[in-house]
Motif scaffolding. Structure first.
Motif, PDB file in Angstrom:
ATOM      1  N   THR A   1      -3.416   4.598  -9.403  1.00 50.55           N
ATOM      2  CA  THR A   1      -2.410   4.534  -8.331  1.00 50.55           C
ATOM      3  C   THR A   1      -0.982   4.537  -8.867  1.00 50.55           C
ATOM      4  OG1 THR A   1      -2.595   2.112  -8.257  1.00 50.55           O
ATOM      5  CG2 THR A   1      -3.965   3.380  -6.726  1.00 50.55           C
ATOM      6  N   PHE A   2      -0.802   4.101 -10.107  1.00 51.79           N
ATOM      7  CA  PHE A   2       0.519   4.108 -10.726  1.00 51.79           C
ATOM      8  C   PHE A   2       1.119   5.505 -10.749  1.00 51.79           C
ATOM      9  CE2 PHE A   2       3.116   4.581 -14.613  1.00 51.79           C
ATOM     10  CZ  PHE A   2       4.107   3.637 -14.348  1.00 51.79           C
ATOM     11  N   ARG A   3       0.277   6.517 -10.826  1.00 49.42           N
ATOM     12  CA  ARG A   3       0.745   7.899 -10.925  1.00 49.42           C
ATOM     13  C   ARG A   3       0.901   8.578  -9.565  1.00 49.42           C
ATOM     14  NH1 ARG A   3       1.313   9.809 -15.714  1.00 49.42           N
ATOM     15  NH2 ARG A   3       1.544  11.889 -14.810  1.00 49.42           N
ATOM     16  N   LEU A   4       0.572   7.876  -8.489  1.00 50.92           N
ATOM     17  CA  LEU A   4       0.637   8.483  -7.165  1.00 50.92           C
ATOM     18  C   LEU A   4       2.008   8.261  -6.532  1.00 50.92           C
ATOM     19  CD1 LEU A   4      -2.805   7.294  -5.750  1.00 50.92           C
ATOM     20  CD2 LEU A   4      -2.261   9.524  -6.771  1.00 50.92           C
ATOM     21  N   PRO A   5       2.517   9.250  -5.801  1.00 52.82           N
ATOM     22  CA  PRO A   5       3.762   9.034  -5.072  1.00 52.82           C
ATOM     23  C   PRO A   5       3.536   8.103  -3.879  1.00 52.82           C
ATOM     24  CG  PRO A   5       2.829  11.168  -4.498  1.00 52.82           C
ATOM     25  CD  PRO A   5       1.976  10.608  -5.601  1.00 52.82           C
ATOM     26  N   LYS A   6       4.578   7.443  -3.461  1.00 53.28           N
ATOM     27  CA  LYS A   6       4.481   6.595  -2.278  1.00 53.28           C
ATOM     28  C   LYS A   6       4.022   7.438  -1.097  1.00 53.28           C
ATOM     29  CE  LYS A   6       7.181   3.417   0.578  1.00 53.28           C
ATOM     30  NZ  LYS A   6       8.528   2.826   0.821  1.00 53.28           N
ATOM     31  N   ASP A   7       3.090   6.915  -0.318  1.00 51.05           N
ATOM     32  CA  ASP A   7       2.505   7.634   0.820  1.00 51.05           C
ATOM     33  C   ASP A   7       1.738   8.888   0.381  1.00 51.05           C
ATOM     34  OD1 ASP A   7       3.696   5.770   2.535  1.00 51.05           O
ATOM     35  OD2 ASP A   7       5.537   6.937   2.646  1.00 51.05           O
ATOM     36  N   GLY A   8       1.309   8.934  -0.878  1.00 49.41           N
ATOM     37  CA  GLY A   8       0.574  10.088  -1.371  1.00 49.41           C
ATOM     38  C   GLY A   8      -0.771  10.252  -0.685  1.00 49.41           C
ATOM     39  N   THR A   9      -1.333  11.442  -0.811  1.00 52.41           N
ATOM     40  CA  THR A   9      -2.622  11.775  -0.214  1.00 52.41           C
ATOM     41  C   THR A   9      -3.704  11.738  -1.282  1.00 52.41           C
ATOM     42  OG1 THR A   9      -1.578  13.184   1.441  1.00 52.41           O
ATOM     43  CG2 THR A   9      -3.915  13.530   1.050  1.00 52.41           C
ATOM     44  N   VAL A  10      -4.762  10.969  -1.016  1.00 55.33           N
ATOM     45  CA  VAL A  10      -5.807  10.739  -2.005  1.00 55.33           C
ATOM     46  C   VAL A  10      -7.172  11.075  -1.409  1.00 55.33           C
ATOM     47  CG1 VAL A  10      -6.859   9.035  -3.540  1.00 55.33           C
ATOM     48  CG2 VAL A  10      -4.427   8.867  -2.973  1.00 55.33           C
ATOM     49  N   LEU A  11      -8.030  11.664  -2.236  1.00 58.54           N
ATOM     50  CA  LEU A  11      -9.425  11.897  -1.862  1.00 58.54           C
ATOM     51  C   LEU A  11     -10.316  10.967  -2.652  1.00 58.54           C
ATOM     52  CD1 LEU A  11     -11.754  13.515  -0.529  1.00 58.54           C
ATOM     53  CD2 LEU A  11     -11.618  15.089  -2.492  1.00 58.54           C
ATOM     54  N   ASP A  12     -11.139  10.190  -1.957  1.00 57.61           N
ATOM     55  CA  ASP A  12     -12.198   9.411  -2.591  1.00 57.61           C
ATOM     56  C   ASP A  12     -13.439  10.297  -2.561  1.00 57.61           C
ATOM     57  OD1 ASP A  12     -14.047   7.613  -3.502  1.00 57.61           O
ATOM     58  OD2 ASP A  12     -13.449   5.980  -2.181  1.00 57.61           O
ATOM     59  N   LEU A  13     -13.751  10.891  -3.700  1.00 55.49           N
ATOM     60  CA  LEU A  13     -14.811  11.888  -3.806  1.00 55.49           C
ATOM     61  C   LEU A  13     -16.129  11.209  -4.163  1.00 55.49           C
ATOM     62  CD1 LEU A  13     -15.434  14.965  -3.803  1.00 55.49           C
ATOM     63  CD2 LEU A  13     -14.898  14.948  -6.266  1.00 55.49           C
ATOM     64  N   GLY A  14     -17.030  11.125  -3.185  1.00 52.19           N
ATOM     65  CA  GLY A  14     -18.250  10.348  -3.360  1.00 52.19           C
ATOM     66  C   GLY A  14     -17.943   8.890  -3.109  1.00 52.19           C
ATOM     67  N   CYS A  15     -17.474   8.602  -1.908  1.00 54.54           N
ATOM     68  CA  CYS A  15     -16.868   7.301  -1.601  1.00 54.54           C
ATOM     69  C   CYS A  15     -17.869   6.174  -1.423  1.00 54.54           C
ATOM     70  CB  CYS A  15     -16.005   7.409  -0.351  1.00 54.54           C
ATOM     71  SG  CYS A  15     -16.957   7.722   1.161  1.00 54.54           S
ATOM     72  N   GLY A  16     -19.166   6.486  -1.298  1.00 51.16           N
ATOM     73  CA  GLY A  16     -20.147   5.426  -1.095  1.00 51.16           C
ATOM     74  C   GLY A  16     -19.831   4.620   0.151  1.00 51.16           C
ATOM     75  N   PRO A  17     -19.893   3.287   0.075  1.00 48.54           N
ATOM     76  CA  PRO A  17     -19.671   2.453   1.261  1.00 48.54           C
ATOM     77  C   PRO A  17     -18.206   2.252   1.623  1.00 48.54           C
ATOM     78  CG  PRO A  17     -20.218   1.073  -0.608  1.00 48.54           C
ATOM     79  CD  PRO A  17     -20.364   2.491  -1.078  1.00 48.54           C
ATOM     80  N   GLY A  18     -17.307   2.950   0.940  1.00 47.00           N
ATOM     81  CA  GLY A  18     -15.909   3.001   1.390  1.00 47.00           C
ATOM     82  C   GLY A  18     -14.983   1.929   0.870  1.00 47.00           C
ATOM     83  N   HIS A  19     -15.432   1.093  -0.062  1.00 50.53           N
ATOM     84  CA  HIS A  19     -14.586  -0.015  -0.511  1.00 50.53           C
ATOM     85  C   HIS A  19     -13.341   0.452  -1.260  1.00 50.53           C
ATOM     86  CE1 HIS A  19     -17.417   0.950  -3.639  1.00 50.53           C
ATOM     87  NE2 HIS A  19     -16.779   0.208  -4.525  1.00 50.53           N
ATOM     88  N   TRP A  20     -13.482   1.504  -2.080  1.00 52.14           N
ATOM     89  CA  TRP A  20     -12.300   2.006  -2.779  1.00 52.14           C
ATOM     90  C   TRP A  20     -11.394   2.792  -1.837  1.00 52.14           C
ATOM     91  CZ3 TRP A  20     -10.941  -0.411  -6.775  1.00 52.14           C
ATOM     92  CH2 TRP A  20     -11.860  -0.864  -7.727  1.00 52.14           C
ATOM     93  N   ALA A  21     -11.958   3.539  -0.931  1.00 52.07           N
ATOM     94  CA  ALA A  21     -11.138   4.249   0.060  1.00 52.07           C
ATOM     95  C   ALA A  21     -10.304   3.255   0.858  1.00 52.07           C
ATOM     96  CB  ALA A  21     -12.025   5.079   0.983  1.00 52.07           C
ATOM     97  N   ALA A  22     -10.916   2.120   1.216  1.00 55.63           N
ATOM     98  CA  ALA A  22     -10.181   1.091   1.951  1.00 55.63           C
ATOM     99  C   ALA A  22      -9.069   0.493   1.094  1.00 55.63           C
ATOM    100  CB  ALA A  22     -11.151   0.003   2.412  1.00 55.63           C
ATOM    101  N   ARG A  23      -9.352   0.255  -0.187  1.00 50.79           N
ATOM    102  CA  ARG A  23      -8.328  -0.270  -1.083  1.00 50.79           C
ATOM    103  C   ARG A  23      -7.141   0.685  -1.178  1.00 50.79           C
ATOM    104  NH1 ARG A  23      -9.169  -3.504  -5.573  1.00 50.79           N
ATOM    105  NH2 ARG A  23      -6.955  -3.075  -5.947  1.00 50.79           N
ATOM    106  N   LEU A  24      -7.442   1.956  -1.292  1.00 46.03           N
ATOM    107  CA  LEU A  24      -6.387   2.959  -1.387  1.00 46.03           C
ATOM    108  C   LEU A  24      -5.579   3.028  -0.093  1.00 46.03           C
ATOM    109  CD1 LEU A  24      -8.521   5.640  -3.217  1.00 46.03           C
ATOM    110  CD2 LEU A  24      -6.420   4.623  -4.143  1.00 46.03           C
ATOM    111  N   ARG A  25      -6.264   2.998   1.018  1.00 48.07           N
ATOM    112  CA  ARG A  25      -5.577   2.995   2.318  1.00 48.07           C
ATOM    113  C   ARG A  25      -4.693   1.763   2.459  1.00 48.07           C
ATOM    114  NH1 ARG A  25      -9.425   1.540   6.972  1.00 48.07           N
ATOM    115  NH2 ARG A  25      -9.162  -0.434   5.836  1.00 48.07           N
ATOM    116  N   ASP A  26      -5.229   0.627   2.110  1.00 45.73           N
ATOM    117  CA  ASP A  26      -4.481  -0.615   2.259  1.00 45.73           C
ATOM    118  C   ASP A  26      -3.285  -0.696   1.306  1.00 45.73           C
ATOM    119  OD1 ASP A  26      -6.336  -1.228   4.173  1.00 45.73           O
ATOM    120  OD2 ASP A  26      -7.450  -2.674   2.934  1.00 45.73           O
ATOM    121  N   ALA A  27      -3.336   0.106   0.239  1.00 40.81           N
ATOM    122  CA  ALA A  27      -2.210   0.173  -0.695  1.00 40.81           C
ATOM    123  C   ALA A  27      -1.126   1.125  -0.210  1.00 40.81           C
ATOM    124  CB  ALA A  27      -2.697   0.599  -2.079  1.00 40.81           C
ATOM    125  N   GLY A  28      -1.354   1.755   0.940  1.00 41.29           N
ATOM    126  CA  GLY A  28      -0.322   2.589   1.543  1.00 41.29           C
ATOM    127  C   GLY A  28      -0.510   4.080   1.392  1.00 41.29           C
TER     128      GLY A  28
END
Length: 199
Positions: free
Chosen positions: A37-64
């Motif tokens: 996430t350090f390398r992502l721009p603020k409000d950047g667009t991210v793909l969770d590829l093979g997201c499973g139950p969504g815990h990392w996707a939620a973390r990324l969303r909650d980080a903005g």
């Protein structure tokens, strides 16, 4: 992940897997998340590829970040929706056909289900889908060959050197590497590597 047996295991064990990954004691996960996430721009667009139950996707969303999520298991997609309100595209990795769309792609213990003969194709698709300079996090199990675990899931194993070579061949620049050991859903402990790179 196009292997029907593997998808079937994840469908049957979605709740168990969600409990396992959300209770993980691997302290390095936070470092992986920060390095990515350090390398992502603020409000950047991210793909969770093979997201499973969504815990990392939620973390990324909650980080903005603006998050898209993809997984081949319908039950995993439902788990992500139920637990986190994450809407998941239910499809295999081959569905990734975007070009210069994402600021980052997070493939955390997902592409290890791709046959060795197909990994280069998927890494090229990831590179193409990223914006120039976009961040990529790839987690894979270390070893040799390919085969099924005690639950019937298909895995492909690599050495760190092999993965570095494949990432470089796909056009990535390597930024960081971390090794670890984890006990997975099948109950066995295995070594893994987490690689951070940019397009």
């Amino acid at each position: 992940m196009s292997d029907d047996r593997t998808i079937s295991v994840y469908n049957d064990r979605a709740a168990d897997y969600a409990e396992l990954v959300t209770s993980s004691k691997d302290s390095g996960e936070e470092a992986d998340f920060h390095a990515f996430t350090f390398r992502l721009p603020k409000d950047g667009t991210v793909l969770d590829l093979g997201c499973g139950p969504g815990h990392w996707a939620a973390r990324l969303r909650d980080a903005g970040f603006r998050v898209a999520a993809l997984d081949a298991s319908p039950e995993m997609a439902e788990a992500a929706r139920a637990a986190y309100g994450i809407e998941v595209i239910t499809a295999g990795f081959e569905a990734l056909d975007a070009e210069a769309v994402f600021d980052g792609i997070w493939a955390y213990f997902s592409l290890l289900h791709v046959p060795r003969a197909e990994l280069a194709i998927h890494l090229s698709s990831v590179h193409r889908a990223l914006q120039p300079g976009g961040a990529f996090c790839l987690s894979m199990k270390l070893g040799q060959g390919e085969g099924r675990d005690d639950l019937g899931r298909f895995y492909a194993y690599y050495s760190e050197e092999e993965l570095l070579g494949k990432l470089k061949a796909a056009g990535f620049t390597i930024l960081g590497c971390r090794h670890g050991h984890v006990k997975g859903l099948a109950g066995t402990g295995e070594d893994f590597v987490v690689l951070t790179a940019h397009a």
